[in-house]
Design an enzyme around this catalytic site. Structure first.
Site, PDB file in Angstrom:
ATOM      1  N   HIS A 100       0.696  -0.971   0.261  1.00 23.56           N
ATOM      2  CA  HIS A 100      -0.083   0.368  -0.172  1.00 23.56           C
ATOM      3  C   HIS A 100       1.231   1.492   0.186  1.00 23.56           C
ATOM      4  O   HIS A 100       2.157   1.259   0.419  1.00 23.56           O
ATOM      5  CB  HIS A 100      -1.370  -0.331   0.916  1.00 23.56           C
ATOM      6  CG  HIS A 100      -0.214  -0.641   2.362  1.00 23.56           C
ATOM      7  ND1 HIS A 100       0.429  -1.696   2.668  1.00 23.56           N
ATOM      8  CD2 HIS A 100      -0.056   0.319   3.397  1.00 23.56           C
ATOM      9  CE1 HIS A 100       0.433  -1.601   3.674  1.00 23.56           C
ATOM     10  NE2 HIS A 100       0.530   0.269   4.586  1.00 23.56           N
ATOM     11  N   HIS A 102       1.012   5.334   1.230  1.00 21.23           N
ATOM     12  CA  HIS A 102       0.550   6.202   1.906  1.00 21.23           C
ATOM     13  C   HIS A 102       0.407   7.501   0.842  1.00 21.23           C
ATOM     14  O   HIS A 102       1.472   7.912   0.735  1.00 21.23           O
ATOM     15  CB  HIS A 102       0.934   6.579   3.253  1.00 21.23           C
ATOM     16  CG  HIS A 102       1.123   5.197   4.558  1.00 21.23           C
ATOM     17  ND1 HIS A 102       0.268   5.312   5.468  1.00 21.23           N
ATOM     18  CD2 HIS A 102       1.737   4.732   4.069  1.00 21.23           C
ATOM     19  CE1 HIS A 102      -0.383   4.006   5.704  1.00 21.23           C
ATOM     20  NE2 HIS A 102       1.487   3.636   5.378  1.00 21.23           N
TER      21      HIS A 102
HETATM   22  P1  AMP Z   1       1.807   0.941   7.542  1.00 18.57           P
HETATM   23  O1  AMP Z   1       2.097   1.159   8.603  1.00 18.57           O
HETATM   24  O2  AMP Z   1       2.479   1.016   6.288  1.00 18.57           O
HETATM   25  O3  AMP Z   1       1.304  -0.705   7.457  1.00 18.57           O
HETATM   26  O4  AMP Z   1       0.388   1.290   7.416  1.00 18.57           O
HETATM   27  C1  AMP Z   1      -0.485   0.854   7.696  1.00 18.57           C
HETATM   28  C2  AMP Z   1      -1.923   1.645   7.538  1.00 18.57           C
HETATM   29  O5  AMP Z   1      -3.555   0.905   7.497  1.00 18.57           O
HETATM   30  C3  AMP Z   1      -1.671   2.254   8.756  1.00 18.57           C
HETATM   31  O6  AMP Z   1      -1.843   3.721   8.505  1.00 18.57           O
HETATM   32  C4  AMP Z   1      -3.784   2.581   9.780  1.00 18.57           C
HETATM   33  O7  AMP Z   1      -4.123   3.384   9.963  1.00 18.57           O
HETATM   34  C5  AMP Z   1      -4.158   2.100   8.435  1.00 18.57           C
HETATM   35  N1  AMP Z   1      -5.460   0.727   8.606  1.00 18.57           N
HETATM   36  C6  AMP Z   1      -5.348  -0.092   9.258  1.00 18.57           C
HETATM   37  N2  AMP Z   1      -6.923  -0.880   9.011  1.00 18.57           N
HETATM   38  C7  AMP Z   1      -7.330   0.396   8.416  1.00 18.57           C
HETATM   39  C8  AMP Z   1      -8.312   0.062   7.816  1.00 18.57           C
HETATM   40  N3  AMP Z   1      -9.324  -1.271   8.114  1.00 18.57           N
HETATM   41  N4  AMP Z   1      -8.985   0.617   6.629  1.00 18.57           N
HETATM   42  C9  AMP Z   1      -8.440   2.330   6.468  1.00 18.57           C
HETATM   43  N5  AMP Z   1      -7.316   2.491   7.631  1.00 18.57           N
HETATM   44  C10 AMP Z   1      -6.821   0.974   7.946  1.00 18.57           C
END
Ligand code: AMP
Ligand code: ZN
Length: 146
Positions: A100, A102
């Protein structure tokens, strides 16, 4: 789809999300824990992880959506700038193992500061030796064809 993957569940509609864009290859939705309000995640709909495992044509499609979302944050939210962030592996702070991006809108006075501590090489030779190793891996085929 990966059975235990939260982002695959979002793609399948089994977990709610606030979507901003989707097409056959990619989905963009609001991050529930925004670093700055308006923070969006862009994912391939198919489960791939990490970045190095994503087929290049699919990655290109996902990056087109990243670009669209950045443009929409500037046009729609009045963002003054945009940061991209993408983590691979626990050591890099990755929490959700479905690749993903950001896409974070930035505003002149949004109060966010990256904890970015620039380091230094002991000598130019140290950087040159590391560059040699990266070039060697590229020449050996790391990352596939450009
Ligand atoms: P990472 O640390 O790069 O793996 O980021 C994971 C991201 O996913 C974090 O910024 C979380 O806030 C986001 N996240 C986790 N669960 C959800 C969800 N159900 N809907 C939207 N964002 C999410
Ligand atoms: Zn997944």
């Amino acid at each position: 789809m990966s059975a235990d993957c939260i982002f695959c569940k979002i793609v399948a509609g089994r977990i709610p999300s606030t979507k901003v864009y989707e097409d056959d290859a990619a989905l963009a939705f609001m991050d529930i824990g925004p670093i700055v309000k308006g923070h969006v995640l862009v994912i391939p709909k198919a489960h791939h992880d990490p970045l190095t495992a994503v087929p290049a044509p699919l990655l290109a499609r996902v990056m087109q959506v990243v670009q669209k979302v950045a443009a929409a944050q500037m046009a729609g939210l009045g963002a003054d700038g945009v940061n991209l962030h993408q983590a691979n592996g626990a050591a890099a702070g990755q929490v959700v193992p479905h690749v993903h991006f950001h896409v974070i809108p930035r505003f002149a006075n949004d109060g966010h500061r990256w904890n970015w501590k620039a380091g230094a090489y002991s000598a130019p030779a140290e950087a040159a030796a590391l560059a040699d190793r990266i070039r060697g891996a590229l020449q050996a085929g790391a990352g596939g064809q450009a």
